[in-house]
Design an enzyme around this catalytic site. Structure first.
Site, PDB file in Angstrom:
ATOM      1  N   LYS A  11       0.845  -1.231  -0.017  1.00 59.34           N
ATOM      2  CA  LYS A  11       0.108  -0.080  -0.067  1.00 59.34           C
ATOM      3  C   LYS A  11       0.885   1.260   0.039  1.00 59.34           C
ATOM      4  CE  LYS A  11      -4.049  -2.018   2.381  1.00 59.34           C
ATOM      5  NZ  LYS A  11      -4.997  -1.911   3.381  1.00 59.34           N
ATOM      6  N   TYR A  51     -12.410  -2.297  -3.658  1.00 59.49           N
ATOM      7  CA  TYR A  51     -12.794  -2.392  -1.916  1.00 59.49           C
ATOM      8  C   TYR A  51     -14.522  -2.266  -2.086  1.00 59.49           C
ATOM      9  CZ  TYR A  51      -8.322  -2.348   0.013  1.00 59.49           C
ATOM     10  OH  TYR A  51      -7.053  -2.590   0.629  1.00 59.49           O
ATOM     11  N   ASN A 114      -1.913   0.382   6.805  1.00 61.86           N
ATOM     12  CA  ASN A 114      -1.360  -0.917   7.363  1.00 61.86           C
ATOM     13  C   ASN A 114      -0.526  -1.779   6.138  1.00 61.86           C
ATOM     14  OD1 ASN A 114      -3.413  -1.720   5.993  1.00 61.86           O
ATOM     15  ND2 ASN A 114      -4.502  -2.907   7.323  1.00 61.86           N
ATOM     16  N   HIS A 117      -2.248  -5.485   1.609  1.00 65.14           N
ATOM     17  CA  HIS A 117      -3.379  -6.138   1.529  1.00 65.14           C
ATOM     18  C   HIS A 117      -3.000  -7.414   1.026  1.00 65.14           C
ATOM     19  CE1 HIS A 117      -7.317  -7.217  -0.160  1.00 65.14           C
ATOM     20  NE2 HIS A 117      -6.872  -7.722  -0.936  1.00 65.14           N
ATOM     21  N   GLU A 128      -9.816 -10.917  -7.201  1.00 66.79           N
ATOM     22  CA  GLU A 128      -8.876 -10.106  -7.019  1.00 66.79           C
ATOM     23  C   GLU A 128      -7.540  -9.914  -8.002  1.00 66.79           C
ATOM     24  OE1 GLU A 128      -9.832  -9.125  -2.376  1.00 66.79           O
ATOM     25  OE2 GLU A 128      -7.763  -9.715  -2.881  1.00 66.79           O
TER      26      GLU A 128
HETATM   27  P1  IDP Z   1      -7.747  -6.781   5.638  1.00 73.20           P
HETATM   28  O1  IDP Z   1      -6.948  -5.851   5.020  1.00 73.20           O
HETATM   29  O2  IDP Z   1      -6.936  -7.316   6.915  1.00 73.20           O
HETATM   30  O3  IDP Z   1      -8.293  -8.013   4.924  1.00 73.20           O
HETATM   31  P2  IDP Z   1     -10.337  -5.910   6.012  1.00 73.20           P
HETATM   32  O4  IDP Z   1     -11.412  -5.946   7.127  1.00 73.20           O
HETATM   33  O5  IDP Z   1     -10.591  -6.511   4.623  1.00 73.20           O
HETATM   34  O6  IDP Z   1      -8.751  -6.122   6.398  1.00 73.20           O
HETATM   35  O7  IDP Z   1     -10.217  -4.313   5.755  1.00 73.20           O
HETATM   36  C1  IDP Z   1      -9.623  -3.857   4.608  1.00 73.20           C
HETATM   37  C2  IDP Z   1      -8.905  -2.548   5.067  1.00 73.20           C
HETATM   38  O8  IDP Z   1      -9.652  -1.507   5.482  1.00 73.20           O
HETATM   39  C3  IDP Z   1      -7.877  -2.861   5.934  1.00 73.20           C
HETATM   40  O9  IDP Z   1      -6.786  -3.379   5.575  1.00 73.20           O
HETATM   41  C4  IDP Z   1      -7.664  -1.283   6.376  1.00 73.20           C
HETATM   42  O10 IDP Z   1      -6.805  -0.333   5.697  1.00 73.20           O
HETATM   43  C5  IDP Z   1      -9.114  -0.763   6.407  1.00 73.20           C
HETATM   44  N1  IDP Z   1      -9.834  -0.882   7.588  1.00 73.20           N
HETATM   45  C6  IDP Z   1     -10.504  -1.963   7.944  1.00 73.20           C
HETATM   46  N2  IDP Z   1     -11.010  -1.805   9.400  1.00 73.20           N
HETATM   47  C7  IDP Z   1     -10.754  -0.661   9.594  1.00 73.20           C
HETATM   48  C8  IDP Z   1     -11.113   0.443  10.660  1.00 73.20           C
HETATM   49  O11 IDP Z   1     -11.863   0.233  11.604  1.00 73.20           O
HETATM   50  N3  IDP Z   1     -10.748   1.607  10.570  1.00 73.20           N
HETATM   51  C9  IDP Z   1     -10.062   2.217   9.507  1.00 73.20           C
HETATM   52  N4  IDP Z   1      -9.588   1.393   8.397  1.00 73.20           N
HETATM   53  C10 IDP Z   1     -10.012  -0.062   8.572  1.00 73.20           C
HETATM   54 MG    MG Z   2      -9.717  -7.964   3.498  1.00 72.04          MG
END
Ligand code: IDP
Ligand code: MG
Length: 143
Positions: A11, A51, A114, A117, A128
């Site tokens: 990212k 997304y 974070n 992905h 994807e």
């Molecule tokens: P993942 O990336 O670990 O699969 P997902 O639940 O699919 O997690 O969420 C996609 C992305 O959305 C996360 O990687 C993060 O960047 C963002 N995200 C998820 N939950 C939150 C939140 O509670 N606050 C802000 N951003 C979030």
């Molecule tokens: Mg995810």
């Protein structure tokens, strides 16, 4: 264990920290192989489409803004159990909860930014991968 392919995105936060090579090394150290890769500046439409599953979530707009804030490296990783293994190497979504030594524990600063992905299941991996790559862009490892 079965050979699988999964979609990985490094990212904008991690690209900006200039740790693309270090992250790829963490995948390679655990046996995952890069079979496709490209640097891309996502458009708003691409980020929203990718997304789409999260479009009703409160963080959706911020997530899209973040994902288009700079270039990303989109890759397909291949290996035994690649989908779950990639998720294990990445660590938990919230870097505060990510196990030591994982990519997110090492390089991510917050749940919003974070670092990586990774696809979460065979069906999402397939969708994807085809979101970003044509079949001809996937390069089977012949040696
Ligand atoms: P993942 O990336 O670990 O699969 P997902 O639940 O699919 O997690 O969420 C996609 C992305 O959305 C996360 O990687 C993060 O960047 C963002 N995200 C998820 N939950 C939150 C939140 O509670 N606050 C802000 N951003 C979030
Ligand atoms: Mg995810």
């Amino acid at each position: 264990m079965s050979q699988e392919r999964t979609l990985s995105i490094i990212k904008p936060d991690a690209v900006s920290k200039n740790v693309v090579g270090q992250i790829i090394s963490m995948f390679e150290a655990k046996g995952l192989k890069v079979v496709a890769a490209k640097m891309m500046q996502l458009t708003q439409e691409q980020a929203e489409g990718f997304y789409e599953v999260h479009k009703e979530r409160p963080f959706f707009n911020d997530l899209v803004k973040f994902m288009i804030s700079g270039p990303v490296l989109v890759q397909v990783l291949e290996g035994d159990n690649a989908i779950a293994l990639n998720r294990e190497i990445m660590g938990a979504t919230n870097p505060k909860e990510a196990a030591p030594g994982t990519i997110r524990a090492t390089f991510a600063s917050s749940i919003d930014e974070n670092a990586v992905h990774g696809s979460d299941a065979p069906e999402t991996a397939k969708n994807e991968i085809s979101f970003f790559f044509k079949d001809a862009e996937l390069c089977p490892r012949t040696r």
